[in-house]
Design an enzyme around this catalytic site. Structure first.
Site, PDB file in Angstrom:
ATOM      1  N   HIS A 162       0.767  -1.167   0.084  1.00 34.12           N
ATOM      2  CA  HIS A 162       0.010  -0.024   0.025  1.00 34.12           C
ATOM      3  C   HIS A 162       0.902   1.289   0.105  1.00 34.12           C
ATOM      4  CE1 HIS A 162      -3.804  -2.247   0.530  1.00 34.12           C
ATOM      5  NE2 HIS A 162      -3.264  -2.945   1.676  1.00 34.12           N
ATOM      6  N   HIS A 200      -6.211  -7.245  -0.586  1.00 31.19           N
ATOM      7  CA  HIS A 200      -6.363  -5.894  -0.817  1.00 31.19           C
ATOM      8  C   HIS A 200      -5.401  -5.462  -1.840  1.00 31.19           C
ATOM      9  CE1 HIS A 200      -6.777  -6.235   3.627  1.00 31.19           C
ATOM     10  NE2 HIS A 200      -7.685  -5.658   3.620  1.00 31.19           N
ATOM     11  N   ASP A 287      -4.113 -13.025   3.142  1.00 30.78           N
ATOM     12  CA  ASP A 287      -5.258 -12.682   3.905  1.00 30.78           C
ATOM     13  C   ASP A 287      -6.470 -12.771   2.944  1.00 30.78           C
ATOM     14  OD1 ASP A 287      -4.510 -10.619   2.000  1.00 30.78           O
ATOM     15  OD2 ASP A 287      -4.538  -8.946   3.321  1.00 30.78           O
TER      16      ASP A 287
HETATM   17  N1  Q9C Z   1      -8.188  -0.057  10.798  1.00 30.05           N
HETATM   18  C1  Q9C Z   1      -2.369  -5.070   4.102  1.00 30.05           C
HETATM   19  O1  Q9C Z   1      -3.086  -6.499   3.829  1.00 30.05           O
HETATM   20  N2  Q9C Z   1      -7.516  -1.218   7.438  1.00 30.05           N
HETATM   21  N3  Q9C Z   1      -3.186  -4.140   4.334  1.00 30.05           N
HETATM   22  C2  Q9C Z   1      -8.294  -2.054   8.152  1.00 30.05           C
HETATM   23  C3  Q9C Z   1      -8.567  -1.391  10.405  1.00 30.05           C
HETATM   24  C4  Q9C Z   1      -6.895  -1.462   6.157  1.00 30.05           C
HETATM   25  C5  Q9C Z   1      -4.381  -4.246   5.283  1.00 30.05           C
HETATM   26  C6  Q9C Z   1      -8.998  -1.601   9.029  1.00 30.05           C
HETATM   27  C7  Q9C Z   1      -6.261  -2.889   5.829  1.00 30.05           C
HETATM   28  C8  Q9C Z   1      -4.894  -2.915   5.268  1.00 30.05           C
HETATM   29  C9  Q9C Z   1      -0.974  -5.162   3.561  1.00 30.05           C
HETATM   30 ZN    ZN Z   2      -3.956  -7.181   2.529  1.00 29.35          ZN
END
Ligand code: Q9C
Ligand code: ZN
Length: 344
Positions: A162, A200, A287
Site C-alpha cells: 500500500h 487488498h 489474507d
Molecule cells: N483499521 C495489508 O494487508 N485497514 N494491509 C483495516 C482497520 C486497512 C491491510 C481496517 C487494511 C490494510 C498489507
Molecule cells: Zn491485505
C-alpha cells in the site's frame, strides 16, 4: 527455498489501531512474522539476514522527502512532548483535493497526514529500522534471483504494497515488492512482472509503476467498491503513457471462493506470460485465507499449495515477498503451503 528474513521486524510494534470506531490491538503484529519464521524453520529452511543495502533502490521507488520524513519521524514525535515515547502518533488532517501537498508544514501531525493515505498505519519507535531492514531483505532476495536462484522468499513485516511513491498506508511504509522489482531491473532484467495476490489491492505498487512500460502489474483483490483501499484497484485502471496496457486489476466480490479466485489467477498468469517478463515478483498476501479476521475471501489452507504451483508454472525467476495475512497462528503454515506448492 532460499529465505531472507527481517531481523529487526520486532522493533515495529505499535500497540493499537482504530477499527470500527474502537481502539483495538494491531492486526499487523510481530507475532505474524514470528509464526512464519517458525514454520519455515520447521519446514527445513535456514533464514538469511539481509546482505544488501537497499538505499539506492529506495530512492528510485520513493521520493526523497518521504524517505527523509520516515527516517526522522519518531525522533520528531518524541521532541513534541515529554511522554510521547509511550503514545502513538496518528494523522488527523490530509491534503485532499484543492489543498496543497507541495510543501511540508512545520506541524508534525500535519506532515504525518501529508505522508499518509489513512490513519491505520501507526508508527512505533523501531519503525524506520524495521522497514529499512525489510527493504534490505527484499533487495537481497532480488540480488540472489538476479544471480541465478530459481526463487527466493522474503519473509518480512510490516508489509509494503500500500506504500506509494511518497506515502504510507494500510500498515505499509516502504514498498518491498517495488524495491525487489526495481532491484531486478537494475541488475539486468529488462521487463519484470509483479503479481499481487494479497486480499487488498496493491495501490502503492500500481502507482509506483503506473507510467512504466518495463513493469507489468497484476492484482487479484477484494473489489474496492466495498473493500480497502477503496480509491484504487478498479478494473478500468490499465496503465498510462509508456505503461499503457501494463496494469491489470481483477477485483472480485467479498465472499469469493477458491474456484472463482483461481479463474482470476489464470487470467493474470495468461497476461503475465504474454508480457514477456524476465523475472517475477509476487506480493504474497495471505489474507485471502477464510480465517482472516479483516478480509472476506474464502481460500482454505490447502488452496495455497496449488497457488504456489501455478506461480511456479510461469517459469520465471521469482522473488516472493510477504504482504498481509492476519490470522497470525495460521500464517506460517499457509506461507509454507505456497512455497511447498511452488517447489513441487
Ligand atoms: N483499521 C495489508 O494487508 N485497514 N494491509 C483495516 C482497520 C486497512 C491491510 C481496517 C487494511 C490494510 C498489507
Ligand atoms: Zn491485505
Amino acid at each position: 527455498m532460499l529465505v531472507y528474513h527481517n531481523p529487526l521486524h520486532q522493533g515495529h510494534a505499535p500497540a493499537h489501531e482504530f477499527f470500527r470506531g474502537e481502539r483495538v490491538p494491531c492486526f499487523e503484529s510481530p507475532a505474524r512474522a514470528d509464526h512464519v519464521e517458525a514454520s519455515l524453520r520447521a519446514w527445513g529452511c535456514s533464514l538469511l539476514a539481509p546482505d544488501v543495502d537497499s538505499t539506492p533502490v529506495l530512492r528510485q521507488v520513493h521520493s526523497e522527502r518521504y524517505l527523509k520524513f520516515l527516517e526522522g519521524a519518531w525522533q520528531q514525535w518524541l521532541a513534541l512532548a515529554p511522554g510521547n515515547a509511550s503514545v502513538q502518533p496518528f494523522p488527523s488532517v490530509w491534503p485532499v483535493r484543492t489543498l496543497r501537498s507541495d510543501f511540508e508544514s512545520d506541524n508534525f501531525i500535519a506532515r504525518l497526514g501529508l505522508y499518509s493515505m489513512d490513519n491505520g498505519t501507526p508508527l512505533a519507535s523501531g519503525t524506520w529500522a524495521a522497514v529499512k531492514a525489510g527493504a534490505d531483505a527484499a533487495a537481497s532476495a532480488a540480488a540472489r534471483v538476479a544471480g541465478g536462484a530459481r526463487a527466493v522468499f522474503c519473509c518480512t513485516r510490516p508489509p509494503g504494497h500500500h506504500a506509494g511513491p511518497d506515502f504510507m498506508g494500510g500498515y505499509c511504509f516502504i514498498n518491498n515488492a517495488a524495491v525487489a522489482t526495481q532491484a531486478l531491473r537494475n541488475q539486468g532484467a529488462s521487463r519484470v512482472a509483479v503479481l499481487d495476490v494479497d486480499y487488498h489491492h496493491g495501490n502503492g505498487t500500481q502507482s509506483i509503476f503506473y507510467h512504466r512500460g518495463d513493469v507489468f502489474f497484476a492484482s487479484i483483490h477484494g473489489d474496492p467498491r466495498t473493500e480497502y483501499p477503496f480509491f484504487l484497484g478498479h478494473a478500468d485502471e490499465t496503465g498510462e503513457g509508456e505503461g499503457s496496457g501494463c496494469n491489470l486489476n481483477l477485483p472480485l466480490p467479498a465472499g469469493t471462493t477458491a474456484a472463482v479466485w483461481f479463474e482470476a489467477l489464470e487470467r493474470a498468469c495468461t497476461r503475465i506470460a504474454g508480457f514477456g517478463a524476465d523475472a517475477l515478483v509476487v506480493s504474497l498476501g495471505l489474507d485471502t485465507y477464510e480465517g482472516d479476521p479483516i478480509s472476506r475471501f474464502a481460500l482454505a489452507s490447502a488452496d495455497f499449495c496449488p497457488m504456489g504451483a501455478r506461480l511456479a508454472q510461469l517459469n520465471l525467476p521469482t522473488v516472493l515477498v510477504l504482504e498481509g495475512g492476519y490470522a497470525a497462528a495460521e500464517l506460517g503454515i499457509n506461507a509454507v503451503h505456497v512455497l511447498d506448492g511452488f517447489e513441487q
